[in-house]
Design a protein around this motif. Sequence first.
Motif, PDB file in Angstrom:
ATOM      1  N   ALA A  19      85.835  14.603  10.731  1.00  0.00           N
ATOM      2  CA  ALA A  19      87.149  14.193  11.219  1.00  0.00           C
ATOM      3  C   ALA A  19      88.244  15.098  10.668  1.00  0.00           C
ATOM      4  O   ALA A  19      89.159  15.504  11.396  1.00  0.00           O
ATOM      5  CB  ALA A  19      87.414  12.737  10.841  1.00  0.00           C
ATOM      6  N   VAL A  29      89.592  13.911  19.958  1.00  0.00           N
ATOM      7  CA  VAL A  29      88.218  13.422  20.136  1.00  0.00           C
ATOM      8  C   VAL A  29      87.731  13.737  21.552  1.00  0.00           C
ATOM      9  O   VAL A  29      86.573  14.110  21.766  1.00  0.00           O
ATOM     10  CB  VAL A  29      88.155  11.902  19.849  1.00  0.00           C
ATOM     11  N   GLN A  44      83.425   8.967  17.829  1.00  0.00           N
ATOM     12  CA  GLN A  44      84.233   8.101  16.978  1.00  0.00           C
ATOM     13  C   GLN A  44      83.373   7.385  15.936  1.00  0.00           C
ATOM     14  O   GLN A  44      83.769   7.246  14.769  1.00  0.00           O
ATOM     15  CB  GLN A  44      84.984   7.086  17.846  1.00  0.00           C
ATOM     16  N   GLU A  47      82.371   9.781  13.123  1.00  0.00           N
ATOM     17  CA  GLU A  47      83.493  10.038  12.206  1.00  0.00           C
ATOM     18  C   GLU A  47      83.722   8.871  11.256  1.00  0.00           C
ATOM     19  O   GLU A  47      84.377   9.030  10.228  1.00  0.00           O
ATOM     20  CB  GLU A  47      84.757  10.334  13.010  1.00  0.00           C
ATOM     21  N   HIS A  48      83.216   7.673  11.594  1.00  0.00           N
ATOM     22  CA  HIS A  48      83.287   6.512  10.698  1.00  0.00           C
ATOM     23  C   HIS A  48      81.949   6.280   9.994  1.00  0.00           C
ATOM     24  O   HIS A  48      81.681   5.169   9.507  1.00  0.00           O
ATOM     25  CB  HIS A  48      83.688   5.264  11.488  1.00  0.00           C
TER      26      HIS A  48
END
Length: 267
Positions: A19, A29, A44, A47-48
Amino acid sequence: MSIGNSPPEDRPSIGRALAQARLAAGLTVDEVSSSTRVRVPIVQSIEHDDFSRCGGDVYARGHIRAIARAVGLDPEPLVEQFVAEHGTAVTPTPVAPMYEAERIRPEPRRPNWTAAMVAAIVAVIGFVGFTVLSGGDSDKSTAKGSPTPTATTSSPTPTPQGNGLPKPPQPSDSAIAAVPPGKVTVKVSAEGGTSWIQATDGNGKQLFQDSLRKGQSLTWSDDKKIKLVVGNAGAVRLFVNGKDLGAAGTDGQVVRLTYTPGDPAQG
């Protein structure tokens, strides 16, 4: 398999590294998803540090590699970190035993003696007929006493150039092709590494949006202008209207450029 667990606090996060690199490259993104063909929800989630959407460890490693290249990171340390954190390893594909290859070999074809005999007979008949016709034509020519014309060919004499050799062709002054009049022509060449490129014409039509790998190059022309968004600009060399402008920027930099038929001044 624990592909959805977060890394320990004392380890750097894979998702956080991706990220931060994306933000530093000035990419969204959606742009990363377009260049890597990895769906937005999966980008997404990664990235988490949630790899449960990837569909397995093999796909997770592939997504990490693709996203890392798109944002300008070396993917191998991140993949090794993923393997270490989630206890996965790449299993080598077993080599098929030799007898399997032997078993699937086709049997050798048997010679077709009938076809060979027919071909030989046809060849003999053709030779006999040609001999008879040639003999008849030869007799007629002898009786008439017609001389046989002799074909002559002439070759151009090379112009002496110092050592007696023909003058070699002179190279052109520029390796860039002639620029069409009244147009803007832009060539991008990835010479220092991979770069993410987006190109649009004067009407706003998107001409290209993807990663350009080292050694690849693209060229566009338009009557009005060419607009570029270049990620990792130090890896890209620009040629505008036949002029070499050098690198588009510095390594890791994202630049936005516009060129018109009157350039090569950067827009």
